[in-house]
Design a protein around this motif. Structure first.
Motif, PDB file in Angstrom:
ATOM      1  N   ALA A  22       0.886  -1.181   0.000  1.00 43.70           N
ATOM      2  CA  ALA A  22       0.000   0.000   0.000  1.00 43.70           C
ATOM      3  C   ALA A  22       0.913   1.217   0.000  1.00 43.70           C
ATOM      4  O   ALA A  22       1.296   1.735   1.054  1.00 43.70           O
ATOM      5  CB  ALA A  22      -0.893  -0.014   1.242  1.00 43.70           C
ATOM      6  N   ALA A  23       1.290   1.623  -1.198  1.00 38.69           N
ATOM      7  CA  ALA A  23       2.326   2.650  -1.362  1.00 38.69           C
ATOM      8  C   ALA A  23       1.716   4.049  -1.385  1.00 38.69           C
ATOM      9  O   ALA A  23       0.517   4.223  -1.161  1.00 38.69           O
ATOM     10  CB  ALA A  23       3.078   2.372  -2.661  1.00 38.69           C
ATOM     11  N   ASN A  24       2.577   5.038  -1.680  1.00 33.47           N
ATOM     12  CA  ASN A  24       2.067   6.377  -2.007  1.00 33.47           C
ATOM     13  C   ASN A  24       2.552   6.697  -3.411  1.00 33.47           C
ATOM     14  O   ASN A  24       3.362   5.958  -3.976  1.00 33.47           O
ATOM     15  CB  ASN A  24       2.533   7.428  -0.984  1.00 33.47           C
ATOM     16  CG  ASN A  24       4.039   7.497  -0.897  1.00 33.47           C
ATOM     17  OD1 ASN A  24       4.734   7.690  -1.900  1.00 33.47           O
ATOM     18  ND2 ASN A  24       4.559   7.289   0.297  1.00 33.47           N
ATOM     19  N   THR A  25       2.077   7.794  -3.970  1.00 30.57           N
ATOM     20  CA  THR A  25       2.315   8.038  -5.399  1.00 30.57           C
ATOM     21  C   THR A  25       3.783   8.342  -5.716  1.00 30.57           C
ATOM     22  O   THR A  25       4.192   8.274  -6.858  1.00 30.57           O
ATOM     23  CB  THR A  25       1.436   9.206  -5.904  1.00 30.57           C
ATOM     24  OG1 THR A  25       1.657  10.317  -5.035  1.00 30.57           O
ATOM     25  CG2 THR A  25      -0.038   8.821  -5.897  1.00 30.57           C
ATOM     26  N   SER A  26       4.583   8.612  -4.658  1.00 30.42           N
ATOM     27  CA  SER A  26       6.019   8.826  -4.941  1.00 30.42           C
ATOM     28  C   SER A  26       6.738   7.485  -5.161  1.00 30.42           C
ATOM     29  O   SER A  26       7.786   7.407  -5.785  1.00 30.42           O
ATOM     30  CB  SER A  26       6.678   9.557  -3.752  1.00 30.42           C
ATOM     31  OG  SER A  26       6.896   8.621  -2.681  1.00 30.42           O
ATOM     32  N   LEU A  27       6.203   6.431  -4.608  1.00 32.08           N
ATOM     33  CA  LEU A  27       6.840   5.098  -4.585  1.00 32.08           C
ATOM     34  C   LEU A  27       8.193   5.132  -3.867  1.00 32.08           C
ATOM     35  O   LEU A  27       9.056   4.277  -4.112  1.00 32.08           O
ATOM     36  CB  LEU A  27       7.011   4.520  -5.997  1.00 32.08           C
ATOM     37  CG  LEU A  27       5.769   3.988  -6.716  1.00 32.08           C
ATOM     38  CD1 LEU A  27       6.189   3.128  -7.910  1.00 32.08           C
ATOM     39  CD2 LEU A  27       4.857   3.181  -5.801  1.00 32.08           C
ATOM     40  N   LEU A  28       8.384   6.117  -3.014  1.00 36.54           N
ATOM     41  CA  LEU A  28       9.698   6.225  -2.340  1.00 36.54           C
ATOM     42  C   LEU A  28       9.636   5.798  -0.882  1.00 36.54           C
ATOM     43  O   LEU A  28      10.466   6.212  -0.066  1.00 36.54           O
ATOM     44  CB  LEU A  28      10.233   7.666  -2.463  1.00 36.54           C
ATOM     45  CG  LEU A  28      10.467   8.128  -3.911  1.00 36.54           C
ATOM     46  CD1 LEU A  28      10.946   9.573  -3.943  1.00 36.54           C
ATOM     47  CD2 LEU A  28      11.468   7.200  -4.612  1.00 36.54           C
ATOM     48  N   VAL A  33       2.511  -0.184   6.221  1.00 39.41           N
ATOM     49  CA  VAL A  33       2.957  -1.419   5.534  1.00 39.41           C
ATOM     50  C   VAL A  33       4.064  -1.091   4.518  1.00 39.41           C
ATOM     51  O   VAL A  33       4.990  -1.879   4.310  1.00 39.41           O
ATOM     52  CB  VAL A  33       1.741  -2.125   4.875  1.00 39.41           C
ATOM     53  CG1 VAL A  33       1.204  -1.388   3.682  1.00 39.41           C
ATOM     54  CG2 VAL A  33       2.078  -3.553   4.511  1.00 39.41           C
ATOM     55  N   ASP A  34       4.022   0.095   3.950  1.00 40.91           N
ATOM     56  CA  ASP A  34       5.068   0.549   3.015  1.00 40.91           C
ATOM     57  C   ASP A  34       6.421   0.519   3.716  1.00 40.91           C
ATOM     58  O   ASP A  34       7.413  -0.034   3.210  1.00 40.91           O
ATOM     59  CB  ASP A  34       4.707   1.972   2.577  1.00 40.91           C
ATOM     60  CG  ASP A  34       5.474   2.441   1.341  1.00 40.91           C
ATOM     61  OD1 ASP A  34       5.270   3.595   0.930  1.00 40.91           O
ATOM     62  OD2 ASP A  34       6.272   1.651   0.793  1.00 40.91           O
ATOM     63  N   GLY A  35       6.455   1.092   4.911  1.00 47.59           N
ATOM     64  CA  GLY A  35       7.708   1.129   5.679  1.00 47.59           C
ATOM     65  C   GLY A  35       8.178  -0.269   6.039  1.00 47.59           C
ATOM     66  O   GLY A  35       9.357  -0.601   5.903  1.00 47.59           O
ATOM     67  N   ALA A  36       7.239  -1.127   6.427  1.00 49.08           N
ATOM     68  CA  ALA A  36       7.602  -2.496   6.839  1.00 49.08           C
ATOM     69  C   ALA A  36       8.178  -3.281   5.658  1.00 49.08           C
ATOM     70  O   ALA A  36       9.162  -4.007   5.795  1.00 49.08           O
ATOM     71  CB  ALA A  36       6.371  -3.202   7.398  1.00 49.08           C
ATOM     72  N   THR A  76       1.025  -0.356  -5.131  1.00 48.69           N
ATOM     73  CA  THR A  76      -0.162   0.341  -5.625  1.00 48.69           C
ATOM     74  C   THR A  76      -0.567   1.426  -4.635  1.00 48.69           C
ATOM     75  O   THR A  76      -0.816   1.140  -3.461  1.00 48.69           O
ATOM     76  CB  THR A  76      -1.328  -0.652  -5.890  1.00 48.69           C
ATOM     77  OG1 THR A  76      -2.414   0.050  -6.482  1.00 48.69           O
ATOM     78  CG2 THR A  76      -1.788  -1.376  -4.629  1.00 48.69           C
ATOM     79  N   PRO A  77      -0.590   2.692  -5.082  1.00 46.56           N
ATOM     80  CA  PRO A  77      -1.036   3.758  -4.185  1.00 46.56           C
ATOM     81  C   PRO A  77      -2.557   3.760  -4.099  1.00 46.56           C
ATOM     82  O   PRO A  77      -3.225   3.871  -5.133  1.00 46.56           O
ATOM     83  CB  PRO A  77      -0.529   5.042  -4.851  1.00 46.56           C
ATOM     84  CG  PRO A  77       0.436   4.592  -5.901  1.00 46.56           C
ATOM     85  CD  PRO A  77      -0.005   3.218  -6.313  1.00 46.56           C
ATOM     86  N   GLY A  78      -3.079   3.598  -2.885  1.00 48.32           N
ATOM     87  CA  GLY A  78      -4.531   3.650  -2.713  1.00 48.32           C
ATOM     88  C   GLY A  78      -4.997   5.094  -2.613  1.00 48.32           C
ATOM     89  O   GLY A  78      -4.182   6.009  -2.484  1.00 48.32           O
ATOM     90  N   PRO A  79      -6.301   5.318  -2.689  1.00 49.63           N
ATOM     91  CA  PRO A  79      -6.847   6.679  -2.569  1.00 49.63           C
ATOM     92  C   PRO A  79      -6.871   7.140  -1.111  1.00 49.63           C
ATOM     93  O   PRO A  79      -7.066   6.334  -0.200  1.00 49.63           O
ATOM     94  CB  PRO A  79      -8.273   6.542  -3.092  1.00 49.63           C
ATOM     95  CG  PRO A  79      -8.636   5.118  -2.812  1.00 49.63           C
ATOM     96  CD  PRO A  79      -7.370   4.324  -2.956  1.00 49.63           C
ATOM     97  N   ILE A  80      -6.663   8.431  -0.907  1.00 45.24           N
ATOM     98  CA  ILE A  80      -6.855   9.030   0.411  1.00 45.24           C
ATOM     99  C   ILE A  80      -8.349   9.283   0.552  1.00 45.24           C
ATOM    100  O   ILE A  80      -8.980   9.804  -0.371  1.00 45.24           O
ATOM    101  CB  ILE A  80      -6.067  10.355   0.537  1.00 45.24           C
ATOM    102  CG1 ILE A  80      -4.561  10.079   0.435  1.00 45.24           C
ATOM    103  CG2 ILE A  80      -6.431  11.099   1.820  1.00 45.24           C
ATOM    104  CD1 ILE A  80      -3.706  11.329   0.278  1.00 45.24           C
ATOM    105  N   TRP A  81      -8.940   8.904   1.701  1.00 42.97           N
ATOM    106  CA  TRP A  81     -10.380   9.092   1.890  1.00 42.97           C
ATOM    107  C   TRP A  81     -10.690  10.576   2.028  1.00 42.97           C
ATOM    108  O   TRP A  81     -10.128  11.260   2.874  1.00 42.97           O
ATOM    109  CB  TRP A  81     -10.852   8.339   3.140  1.00 42.97           C
ATOM    110  CG  TRP A  81     -12.334   8.429   3.384  1.00 42.97           C
ATOM    111  CD1 TRP A  81     -12.977   9.171   4.335  1.00 42.97           C
ATOM    112  CD2 TRP A  81     -13.348   7.756   2.652  1.00 42.97           C
ATOM    113  NE1 TRP A  81     -14.320   8.989   4.240  1.00 42.97           N
ATOM    114  CE2 TRP A  81     -14.599   8.134   3.217  1.00 42.97           C
ATOM    115  CE3 TRP A  81     -13.353   6.857   1.570  1.00 42.97           C
ATOM    116  CZ2 TRP A  81     -15.812   7.649   2.728  1.00 42.97           C
ATOM    117  CZ3 TRP A  81     -14.559   6.384   1.095  1.00 42.97           C
ATOM    118  CH2 TRP A  81     -15.771   6.764   1.664  1.00 42.97           C
TER     119      TRP A  81
END
Ligand code: APR
Length: 172
Positions: A22-28, A33-36, A76-81
């Motif tokens: 569950a990434a963010n749009t930077s993919l960085l 979970v991204d950090g893990a 995959t970056p999910g949407p922010i609610w």
């Protein structure tokens, strides 16, 4: 639907062909979970992610899994609610659709998902679970040779919500 499993645990431990980030749009990288996943995969994962120059919400990109058990990571970056009227449900559905088709195209036949967008991005878990399970069951019926999809929940509430949603779907 025994090809679909809901479990509680840490996605970095999964031995499926691929795990989804569950990434963010930077993919960085980031937290949650991204950090893990980045921590467990090692620094090479970030190096490979840099080549994409980011990824739009709802789309998916594939990398190696490096030090993870999984051979691949699908980001995959999910949407922010933002209240639910800004296309969030469709974008979340796209995360699952695009991750699964990208996996299939790459010969992946078993995959683990986290509960995308329901942490930092604050997407309500009940609705997210319905969207996730709906896309996953559609994919499994269209792909009889796909072996296993696991949803790895990190906490009890998320786990119970996905289990209840699946039960309600099977009763239909
Ligand atoms: N294994 C499985 N699930 C996990 C793990 C883990 N190791 N760590 C966290 N989770 C769960 C969270 O508890 C939540 O249920 O993953 C779900 C998604 O939460 P987030 O990781 O916060 O992801 P999301 O809501 O999609 O927000 C993405 O957060 O970490 C940043 O870089 C990321 O900016 C992006 C944003």
């Amino acid at each position: 639907m025994n090809r679909l499993n809901i479990t509680k645990g840490d996605i970095v431990k999964m031995k499926t062909d691929a795990i989804v980030n569950a990434a963010n749009t930077s993919l960085l990288g980031g937290g949650g979970v991204d950090g893990a996943i980045h921590k467990a995969a090692g620094a090479m994962l970030l190096e490979e992610c840099k080549k994409f120059n980011g990824c739009p919400t709802g789309e998916a990109r594939i990398t190696s899994g490096y030090k993870l058990n999984a051979k691949y990571v699908i980001h995959t970056p999910g949407p922010i609610w933002r209240g639910g009227n800004k296309g969030e449900p469709e974008l979340l559905a796209n995360c699952y659709k695009n991750s699964l088709s990208l996996a299939y195209e790459n010969g992946i036949r078993s995959i683990a998902f986290p509960s995308i967008s329901t942490g930092v991005y604050r997407f309500p878990v009940d609705l997210a679970s319905k969207i996730a399970l709906n896309e996953i069951s559609k994919f499994l019926s269209d792909h009889p040779d796909f072996e296993k999809i696991v949803i790895v929940c990190f906490d009890e509430i998320t786990y119970k919500t996905y289990k209840n949603t699946l039960k309600a779907m099977e009763m239909k």
